[in-house]
Write an enzyme that holds these catalytic residues in place. Structure first.
Site, mmCIF file in Angstrom:
data_model
loop_
_atom_site.group_PDB
_atom_site.id
_atom_site.type_symbol
_atom_site.label_atom_id
_atom_site.label_comp_id
_atom_site.label_asym_id
_atom_site.label_seq_id
_atom_site.Cartn_x
_atom_site.Cartn_y
_atom_site.Cartn_z
ATOM 1 N N HIS A 100 -16.500 4.883 -1.970
ATOM 2 C CA HIS A 100 -17.693 4.563 -1.182
ATOM 3 C C HIS A 100 -18.335 5.950 -0.669
ATOM 4 C CE1 HIS A 100 -14.122 1.923 0.328
ATOM 5 N NE2 HIS A 100 -15.290 1.027 0.484
ATOM 6 N N ASP A 103 -18.208 7.743 2.084
ATOM 7 C CA ASP A 103 -16.589 8.420 2.451
ATOM 8 C C ASP A 103 -17.037 9.638 1.599
ATOM 9 O OD1 ASP A 103 -14.944 5.811 1.761
ATOM 10 O OD2 ASP A 103 -14.616 5.579 -0.382
HETATM 11 C C1 XUL Z 1 -11.477 -3.925 1.677
HETATM 12 C C2 XUL Z 1 -11.649 -3.632 0.149
HETATM 13 C C3 XUL Z 1 -11.841 -2.135 -0.347
HETATM 14 C C4 XUL Z 1 -12.707 -1.872 -1.390
HETATM 15 C C5 XUL Z 1 -14.104 -1.234 -1.716
HETATM 16 O O1 XUL Z 1 -10.172 -4.956 1.815
HETATM 17 O O2 XUL Z 1 -10.151 -3.230 -0.427
HETATM 18 O O3 XUL Z 1 -11.546 -0.832 0.244
HETATM 19 O O4 XUL Z 1 -12.153 -2.218 -2.211
HETATM 20 O O5 XUL Z 1 -14.775 -1.872 -1.036
#
Ligand code: XUL
Ligand code: CO
Length: 437
Positions: A100, A103
């Site tokens: 993300h 992150d």
């Molecule tokens: C949340 C989840 C996230 C997604 C990416 O449950 O799985 O980490 O994979 O935003």
């Protein structure tokens, strides 16, 4: 400079090794059905769980010991984490990662500064990618942690928030494109609701579709050719997430004319939260031509939330890889370990034990699944089970060339001639036999 001193590159040592820092099943160059294991599995590291997850839970602060984090300077810390991440991936032989935006880099005082910091960190990531050949499986946006997203992002009741989230996705798409990402994920975050007493569901769903169309348009504008994915999840953080499960997402994509642009990223723990098996969600996607990528993890049958555990359940891994093989394998997608060590596994070495466990489970899963397919165990059984649709009235039903009147004649003439056993227990026992070897 090394961060995991004393840990060498993890090697394949086979099933008889006593070394816990070795693979027993994952032999990356070993050929399975004409492709190497690493090409089949396309293992990926989740940046969030591996580098930034500290083991916080609602009852206590983080427990993780991460010596490399010990600096007050958040930008320096972010740069160091990139180096740690790449050393970790190199040592495990992980060829992909996912992140993300939030992150990889801390937020600045405003969006412009935040984006500038992001660029600075992406410079370091780009250098490390060039040095190691490790690739970006997908990028995504965190538009759910900050309080501004309290009512959602693309489904927020506040248009400023919609614009803010769009700006964040715009930037995340740019960096994903710059890093040659093979895909881009939309997981719902807070796109859902707590109560219909204050929610205009129709408006929110329309806005979510607009949001996604705008992202697709912008990808075209900048020449980003990666695959877009939606990652279904039924609940958490909101009580009712709009992307509840694969079937719900498919209906949404079809309604809003987004099916050409999206595939699905199926997460094991999200499937079980929705009351499905992991295999069900994968099979549903495969049948509908939208199986894109996987977030590999597992939940806990006794807990009703997303525990994101390292996947060690061999049955699930076999059946998941079985679906992937049936679908013809990954193209843009891969197996991203959206999974974290438990809070009490707080040492850096636990990250290695965790990934080794997950990678070995899926490697063994792949080998068993391939053997089951090669031997036609379930596929031959299914062929036989549905044989009545190959000729006569069955063939006419399949071809859409019959009528109720003709079916009535058939029923009056033949009744129901023979119904065969489903042999579930026998098949489950055969599955066990293939797993035991
Ligand atoms: C949340 C989840 C996230 C997604 C990416 O449950 O799985 O980490 O994979 O935003
Ligand atoms: Co996920």
């Amino acid at each position: 400079m090394a961060f995991f001193n004393g840990i060498d590159k993890i090697k394949f040592e086979g099933i008889n090794t006593t070394n816990q820092l070795a693979f027993r099943h994952y032999n990356q160059e070993e050929m399975v059905m004409g492709k190497s294991m690493k090409e089949h599995l396309k293992f990926s590291m989740s940046y969030w769980h591996t580098l930034t997850g500290m083991g916080v839970d609602p009852f206590g602060q983080g427990t993780a010991i991460r010596p490399w984090d010990e600096t007050e300077d958040k930008i320096e810390q972010a740069k160091t984490r990139v180096k740690v991440a790449f050393e970790f991936m190199e040592k495990l032989g992980l060829e992909y990662f996912c992140f993300h935006d939030r992150d990889i880099a801390p937020e600045g005082k405003d969006l412009a500064e935040t984006n500038a910091i992001l660029d600075e960190i992406v410079d370091v990531i780009e250098m490390e990618m060039q040095r190691t050949g490790i690739k970006l499986l997908w990028g995504t946006t965190n538009a759910f942690s900050h309080p501004r997203f309290v009512h959602g992002a693309g489904t927020s009741c506040n248009a400023d928030v919609f614009a803010y989230a769009a700006t964040q996705v715009k930037k995340a798409l740019e960096i994903t494109h710059r890093l040659n990402g093979a895909g881009y994920v939309f997981w719902g975050g807070r796109e859902g609701y707590e109560t219909l007493l204050n929610t205009n569901m129709g408006l929110e769903l329309d806005n979510l579709a607009t949001f996604l169309h705008l992202a697709v348009d912008y990808a075209k504008e900048i020449g980003f050719k990666g695959q877009f994915y939606i990652e279904p999840k039924p609940k958490e953080p909101t009580k009712h997430q709009y992307d509840f499960d694969a079937a719900t997402v498919l209906g949404f994509l079809r309604k809003y004319d987004l099916l050409d642009s999206f595939k699905l990223n199926i997460e094991a723990n999200h499937a079980t939260l929705a009351g499905h098996t992991f295999q069900h969600e994968l099979a549903f996607c495969r049948e509908n031509g939208v199986l894109g990528s996987i977030d590999a993890n597992q939940g806990d049958i006794l807990l009703g939330w997303d525990t994101d555990q390292i996947p060690t359940n061999i049955y699930d891994a076999v059946l998941a890889m079985y679906e992937v093989l049936l679908a013809g394998g990954f193209t843009t997608g891969g197996l991203n370990f959206d999974a974290k060590v438990r809070r009490a596994s707080f040492e850096p070495i636990d990250l290695f034990y965790a990934y080794i466990a997950g990678m070995d489970t899926f490697a063994k899963g792949l080998k068993v699944a391939a053997k089951l397919l090669e031997d036609g165990v379930f596929e031959n059984f299914k062929e036989e089970r549905y044989a009545s649709y190959k000729s006569g009235i069955g063939a006419k039903i399949r071809a859409g060339k019959t009528t109720f009147t003709e079916l009535e004649q058939h029923a009056l003439q033949y009744g129901v001639r023979e119904i065969a056993s489903g042999r579930q227990e026998m098949l489950e026992n055969i599955l066990n036999q293939y797993i035991y070897g």
